[in-house]
Design an enzyme around this catalytic site. Structure first.
Site, short mmCIF file in Angstrom:
data_model
loop_
_atom_site.label_atom_id
_atom_site.label_comp_id
_atom_site.label_asym_id
_atom_site.label_seq_id
_atom_site.Cartn_x
_atom_site.Cartn_y
_atom_site.Cartn_z
N LYS A 1 9.81 19.07 20.00
CA LYS A 1 10.27 17.78 20.54
C LYS A 1 9.22 17.19 21.48
O LYS A 1 8.71 17.87 22.37
CB LYS A 1 11.59 17.99 21.29
N GLU B 1 20.33 20.38 17.25
CA GLU B 1 19.32 20.72 18.25
C GLU B 1 19.74 21.97 19.02
O GLU B 1 20.89 22.08 19.48
CB GLU B 1 19.18 19.54 19.21
N CYS C 1 16.57 14.69 18.34
CA CYS C 1 17.40 13.95 19.29
C CYS C 1 16.71 12.69 19.84
O CYS C 1 16.51 11.72 19.12
CB CYS C 1 17.85 14.89 20.40
#
Length: 260
Positions: free
Chosen positions: A110, A41, A144
């Site tokens: 994300k 990430e 994540c």
């Protein structure tokens, strides 16, 4: 299909050094027979640089960062998935780019931002199923914290993903050890997919990272794992046909449809 994952010690704020490190890993991964390299990430910027630096270093989906990553992929004959700060208009997203270097690019943003640090720096995206075919494998992307919501992995599995790729910036601590050690294997098992969870290692001015990158198989076994400390280039074979027995015994996705 053989994949590679770089547990990486990114240098916060030094995008040039980080891109060079990704290029070096791409060469090593290709030499090891991999068709895909995954890095963490926000690997291009480093995770701990803070809001002002993310805004300064952010690049459009078709901008300089994408061009550099595409060139790395093309020069090494390997696809790459890398986390970067994406700019669109006045918004900054925590994103991951897939590029094969020869014309196929895809960006995932994300959707579940973690904590005040991320919410101050990024705009959350609407949950989405970004899918890419590479060889005979269909992969989906998360980032994540997204993987900690089972609905996200299940959505990709229902859309036909064989492999769920998760660049992450998991911090060191008891919860991080549990997520890497237990949750990733459960996500793979409950959806009968491969999960590649690829973390940072080391520390920057704001965070110390857990390492513990993992590649899990549909039966919950680990195909590859990295230690808590130090850079590591992992390799794993993604062969769905080897897990037909596991799918036959654990029919979660099929049985979901039977409840309709």
């Amino acid at each position: 299909m053989r994949i590679a994952a770089l547990q990486m010690h990114a240098i916060a704020g030094d995008d040039e050094a980080n891109l060079q490190r990704i290029a070096s890993a791409a060469a090593d991964a290709a030499a090891g027979g991999a068709m895909l390299l995954i890095v963490p990430e926000l690997a291009v910027t480093g995770y701990g640089v803070g809001r002002a630096a993310f805004e300064r270093l952010a690049s459009p989906a078709s901008g300089t960062v994408a061009e550099r990553l595409s060139a790395i992929a093309r020069d090494n004959g390997i696809a790459v998935i890398a986390g970067f700060a994406e700019r669109e208009g006045s918004s900054t997203y925590n994103s991951a780019l897939f590029t094969d270097g020869i014309g196929t690019n895809a960006v995932y943003r994300k959707s579940h931002l973690y904590g005040d640090y991320e919410r101050a720096a990024f705009k959350p995206a609407v949950p989405d199923s970004v899918m890419v075919d590479i060889g005979s494998i269909r992969l989906g992307m998360l980032i994540c914290y997204d993987v900690e919501f089972p609905e996200n992995v299940r959505r990709l599995a229902l859309a036909g993903a064989d492999l769920v790729v998760v660049p992450t910036a998991l911090p060191k601590g008891a919860s991080g050890s549990f997520i890497a050690g237990q949750m990733i294997r459960v996500r793979a098992f409950e959806n009968q997919v491969f999960v590649a969870y690829v973390n940072h290692c080391g520390a920057d001015d704001n965070f110390t990272y857990a390492g513990l990158s993992r590649i899990a198989a549909p039966d919950g076994t680990l195909l590859a794992e990295a230690p808590a400390e130090g850079e590591t280039l992992l390799f794993a074979e993604i062969r769905p046909e080897n897990y037909a027995q596991s799918r036959a015994e654990n029919t979660y996705l099929l049985d979901l449809g039977r409840q309709a």
